[in-house]
Design an enzyme around this catalytic site. Structure first.
Site, PDB file in Angstrom:
ATOM      1  N   GLN A  89      20.037  48.796  34.017  1.00 33.24           N
ATOM      2  CA  GLN A  89      19.062  49.872  33.284  1.00 33.24           C
ATOM      3  C   GLN A  89      19.433  51.200  33.567  1.00 33.24           C
ATOM      4  O   GLN A  89      20.358  51.513  34.575  1.00 33.24           O
ATOM      5  CB  GLN A  89      17.572  49.859  33.977  1.00 33.24           C
ATOM      6  CG  GLN A  89      16.934  48.363  33.736  1.00 33.24           C
ATOM      7  CD  GLN A  89      15.743  48.323  34.602  1.00 33.24           C
ATOM      8  OE1 GLN A  89      15.275  49.255  35.024  1.00 33.24           O
ATOM      9  NE2 GLN A  89      15.064  47.244  34.471  1.00 33.24           N
ATOM     10  N   HIS A  91      17.610  55.616  33.096  1.00 31.62           N
ATOM     11  CA  HIS A  91      16.699  56.126  32.817  1.00 31.62           C
ATOM     12  C   HIS A  91      16.975  57.709  32.200  1.00 31.62           C
ATOM     13  O   HIS A  91      17.815  58.279  32.913  1.00 31.62           O
ATOM     14  CB  HIS A  91      15.429  56.689  33.807  1.00 31.62           C
ATOM     15  CG  HIS A  91      15.064  55.092  34.429  1.00 31.62           C
ATOM     16  ND1 HIS A  91      14.314  54.441  33.790  1.00 31.62           N
ATOM     17  CD2 HIS A  91      15.184  54.765  35.758  1.00 31.62           C
ATOM     18  CE1 HIS A  91      14.087  53.301  34.678  1.00 31.62           C
ATOM     19  NE2 HIS A  91      14.515  53.474  35.751  1.00 31.62           N
ATOM     20  N   GLU A 108      14.249  58.299  40.314  1.00 34.67           N
ATOM     21  CA  GLU A 108      13.387  57.111  41.194  1.00 34.67           C
ATOM     22  C   GLU A 108      14.357  56.971  42.442  1.00 34.67           C
ATOM     23  O   GLU A 108      15.671  57.357  42.715  1.00 34.67           O
ATOM     24  CB  GLU A 108      13.238  55.910  40.495  1.00 34.67           C
ATOM     25  CG  GLU A 108      14.612  55.083  40.234  1.00 34.67           C
ATOM     26  CD  GLU A 108      14.158  53.866  39.485  1.00 34.67           C
ATOM     27  OE1 GLU A 108      13.136  53.735  38.650  1.00 34.67           O
ATOM     28  OE2 GLU A 108      14.884  53.128  39.283  1.00 34.67           O
ATOM     29  N   HIS A 165      21.548  51.239  37.211  1.00 38.36           N
ATOM     30  CA  HIS A 165      21.049  50.546  38.399  1.00 38.36           C
ATOM     31  C   HIS A 165      20.388  49.334  37.965  1.00 38.36           C
ATOM     32  O   HIS A 165      20.050  49.275  37.079  1.00 38.36           O
ATOM     33  CB  HIS A 165      20.144  51.630  39.094  1.00 38.36           C
ATOM     34  CG  HIS A 165      18.952  52.090  38.150  1.00 38.36           C
ATOM     35  ND1 HIS A 165      19.013  53.018  37.253  1.00 38.36           N
ATOM     36  CD2 HIS A 165      17.730  51.566  38.327  1.00 38.36           C
ATOM     37  CE1 HIS A 165      17.855  53.091  36.766  1.00 38.36           C
ATOM     38  NE2 HIS A 165      17.106  52.084  36.922  1.00 38.36           N
ATOM     39  N   ARG A 185      17.527  49.305  28.698  1.00 36.14           N
ATOM     40  CA  ARG A 185      18.173  48.133  29.211  1.00 36.14           C
ATOM     41  C   ARG A 185      19.728  48.157  28.657  1.00 36.14           C
ATOM     42  O   ARG A 185      20.081  47.963  27.464  1.00 36.14           O
ATOM     43  CB  ARG A 185      17.556  46.749  28.751  1.00 36.14           C
ATOM     44  CG  ARG A 185      18.042  45.492  29.396  1.00 36.14           C
ATOM     45  CD  ARG A 185      17.302  44.284  29.159  1.00 36.14           C
ATOM     46  NE  ARG A 185      15.821  44.521  29.559  1.00 36.14           N
ATOM     47  CZ  ARG A 185      14.634  44.080  28.951  1.00 36.14           C
ATOM     48  NH1 ARG A 185      15.073  44.020  27.414  1.00 36.14           N
ATOM     49  NH2 ARG A 185      13.632  44.132  29.344  1.00 36.14           N
TER      50      ARG A 185
END
Length: 305
Positions: A89, A91, A108, A165, A185
């Protein structure tokens, strides 16, 4: 304002297993447990009230978060409990996410609570040639370019926006990140969902936002109190309370996550038992708490740009 214990929210995933579920007396393979969330996707109920965390923040933003802090600066924490690898994935940054959705980007980190010997996660790529990576993805050969990192109990890794990641199999991790649910994704091992179909990918969006030059920040396990996360949007400290320890909310709220045995927090002479795996949201208006001797916690704090 008294610190909040929150009711966890479980979320079924095809890669999930049951370590957290079993610890909570539930016989289901829930891969994700949202521990602290004030997001439209899900917001935890505050135990002992009829309000969610999001509702409490909206009603009392300065008391709960701190003056000038908003839902955007409310951290999201979740347990990820894997028996199989997650999809690869990425972000986006805030600007791209806001342009293409009603949500923000995401930054994150993961604290590894447990991992079987040989367990790995993906963080970035081994080359930075986007065209070569795209060719490999189209030819179903992209795994050779994924940067795999071995992890052990107590390790911590930071995943910035724009980095490919994924957790691998046989890992239990606590994710600390910004308040977003925007995920693209990139690759899913040609895996099929419960409906027997391959899950949709977001190839265009992934290449729009991925920075193939990014490298992860990896902090190996160390059994002492130290700062493990120093990120643009938050900090994370691992705390071993060898004696009673006072913490103060000088500018904003904080979140305590109990990653070991049940422990005790004291606020205004009241003892609050914090069970293993639970999190305590300490509002700005709480001002001061005491962590009793013997606790092993993560302490997460927001940081404004």
């Amino acid at each position: 304002m008294k610190p909040f214990l929150l009711e966890p929210i479980h979320d079924y995933t095809i890669w999930g297993t049951n370590h957290i579920s079993k610890a909570r007396g539930i016989d289901e393979d829930y891969g994700t447990w949202w521990e602290v969330s004030a997001h439209p996707y899900c917001s935890n109920k505050i135990i002992g009230t009829n309000k969610t965390l999001m509702e409490m923040i909206q009603e009392n933003p300065d008391e709960v978060l701190g003056k000038g802090f908003t839902l955007h600066e409310t951290l999201r924490l979740a347990y990820l409990d894997t028996k199989d690898a997650l999809s690869i994935q990425v972000h986006p940054e805030d600007d791209y996410a806001l342009e293409h959705s009603n949500d923000y980007g995401k930054y994150e980190s993961w604290y590894i609570l447990d991992a079987k010997p040989g367990a790995t996660l993906v963080a970035g790529t081994t080359i930075n040639d986007a065209d070569e990576i795209k060719n490999a993805l189209m030819n179903n050969d992209v795994e050779k370019y994924l940067n795999k990192v071995k992890v052990h109990k107590g390790d911590y890794i930071i995943i910035p926006s724009g980095m490919l990641h994924a957790l691998g199999k046989d890992i239990l991790a606590l994710e600390v990140g910004t308040n977003s649910n925007t995920t693209y994704r990139f690759y899913d091992y040609n895996r099929k969902g419960k409906d027997g179909k391959t899950r949709p990918l977001h190839v265009k969006e992934s290449f729009d936002v991925t920075n193939f030059n990014l490298k992860p920040t990896f902090v190996p396990q160390k059994q002492e109190t130290h700062r493990i996360g120093d990120c643009p949007n938050f900090t994370v400290d691992e705390v071993y309370a060898d004696s009673d320890m006072d913490l103060t909310c000088d500018e904003h709220y904080m979140i305590l996550s109990n990653i070991d045995s049940d422990c005790t927090i004291v606020w205004n002479n009241e003892e609050i038992v914090l069970p293993q795996y639970d999190s305590l949201f300490v509002p700005f208006a709480s001002k001061k708490i005491t962590i009793k001797q013997g606790a092993h916690l993560l302490v997460s704090n927001p940081r404004k740009d």
